[in-house]
Design an enzyme around this catalytic site. Structure first.
Site, PDB file in Angstrom:
ATOM      1  N   LYS A   6       0.810  -1.224   0.000  1.00 57.77           N
ATOM      2  CA  LYS A   6       0.000   0.000   0.000  1.00 57.77           C
ATOM      3  C   LYS A   6       0.843   1.274   0.000  1.00 57.77           C
ATOM      4  CE  LYS A   6      -2.939  -0.853   3.481  1.00 57.77           C
ATOM      5  NZ  LYS A   6      -4.168  -0.749   4.282  1.00 57.77           N
TER       6      LYS A   6
ATOM      7  N   GLU B 226       2.267  -0.653  16.903  1.00 58.82           N
ATOM      8  CA  GLU B 226       1.974  -1.546  15.767  1.00 58.82           C
ATOM      9  C   GLU B 226       2.493  -2.960  16.016  1.00 58.82           C
ATOM     10  OE1 GLU B 226       0.161  -1.389  13.104  1.00 58.82           O
ATOM     11  OE2 GLU B 226      -0.242   0.727  12.742  1.00 58.82           O
TER      12      GLU B 226
END
Length: 351
Positions: free
Chosen positions: A123, A165
């Site tokens: 992405k 994360e």
């Protein structure tokens, strides 16, 4: 391509590289980068830019493309190199995907967050109309070069930001990673993910943690690189956080906003009876140990409702809510009632 390789190595043609580097990284490492290209006799153009959430726009992409056009690269053999945090990698990835329909690019992450998150997957994108990553595409880099020595110069808060994360992957898929973070979190913050010979008590916690986080992320992303299946465990922490992060810019970093979302969803999981009170407490205490925020005043009940409505719009009319069902295991749920969410919210705010 053997012919291209022959052309490059035969010396008939000088190597050329276009590099986009975050301006803060340029101040710290720019001289070393320039030295590297000069020593290797590479003709190069280095473009230092402010790459932040506030500047993450199509305007910056077009600025980069104007410079790429001026430098005139070969779109097959001269990859654009991005050196910086996740925002830099996202912007350059989008620019490369647009130039001549697709120009190869290389990611060199310089923050912990980009090392374990933005360096992985296909992405790229920019913010648009005050919405996070509203414009973008799926164009994987030809390579990601991972060098943890960049991380030693980033502030402690940025290390914590990246740990958000990593914790996401631990809670969704890997109990061993969760245990590593619980046991070595402070050590990783103190040593900024550097490996030292004298760290026998900790093994090589930095190497283990980053390797497991990246491998776990790849396991999850690789079979679904183009997001054909919208049921994604990696969306944990990303249901409410995009709305919250953009609303309170620049007070929260990405990993911090993700962690606040994960903290709330941990309460949702507990309210639904998916995890015990003890498991909930273990998760929240681990977050605190990693120096991550577990609540923010900007995360109001109306904002949560608005964010979940937005979620329905771009996930096929289903909330597709990843929730922990234990430590290191999770499932996707579509049947969480508003009453359950509100009860969880009240408990979260109270605590």
């Amino acid at each position: 391509d053997p012919q291209q390789l022959e052309l490059v190595t035969s010396g008939k043609r000088k190597l050329r590289r276009f590099i986009v580097i975050d301006e803060v990284v340029d101040e710290l490492y720019g001289s070393k980068v320039r030295e590297y290209f000069e020593e290797n006799n590479v003709q190069h153009k280095i473009l230092a830019l402010p790459t932040t959430e506030e500047t993450k726009s199509m305007d910056l992409v077009l600025n980069i493309l104007q410079e790429v056009q001026n430098f005139s690269i070969d779109r097959r053999t001269e990859p654009i190199i991005a050196i910086g945090g996740g925002v830099c990698l996202d912007i350059v990835g989008l620019a490369a995907s647009l130039y001549r329909r697709r120009t190869p690019y290389i990611r060199v992450p310089t923050t912990l967050l980009s090392y374990v998150d933005a360096s992985v997957g296909a992405k790229n994108g920019v913010n648009f109309l005050q919405c996070k990553n509203k414009l973008g595409g799926y164009t994987p880099p030809v390579a990601s070069f991972l060098d943890r020595s960049f991380i030693q110069s980033i502030p402690r808060r940025h290390i914590s930001n990246g740990l958000g994360e990593i914790l996401k992957m631990a809670l969704m898929k890997h109990k061993g990673l969760f245990d590593l973070l619980k046991s070595h979190g402070k050590y990783l913050l103190d040593t900024k993910f550097q490996s030292y010979n004298g760290s026998a008590n900790h093994g090589d916690a930095a190497l283990q943690t980053t390797r497991i986080a990246i491998e776990t992320m790849l396991e999850e992303l690789a079979p679904n690189l183009w997001e054909d299946d919208l049921d994604r465990l990696v969306d944990f922490g990303h249901l409410i956080s995009p709305e919250l992060e953009m609303r309170v810019l620049p007070s929260l970093m990405h990993g911090e906003a993700v962690n606040i979302d994960m903290a709330f969803m941990t309460y949702v999981a507990h309210t639904r009876g998916l995890i015990t009170a003890e498991e909930k407490e273990q998760i929240i205490q681990c977050m605190r140990g990693l120096e991550l925020p577990v609540w923010h005043g900007g995360c109001s009940w109306p904002l949560i409702k608005r964010a979940l409505m937005e979620r329905l719009k771009h996930s096929g009319g289903q909330p597709r809510m990843p929730l922990p069902t234990g430590l290191g295991v999770a499932e996707i749920f579509n049947d969480t009632s508003e009453e359950t969410l509100e009860r969880a919210y009240k408990l979260w705010v109270r605590d």
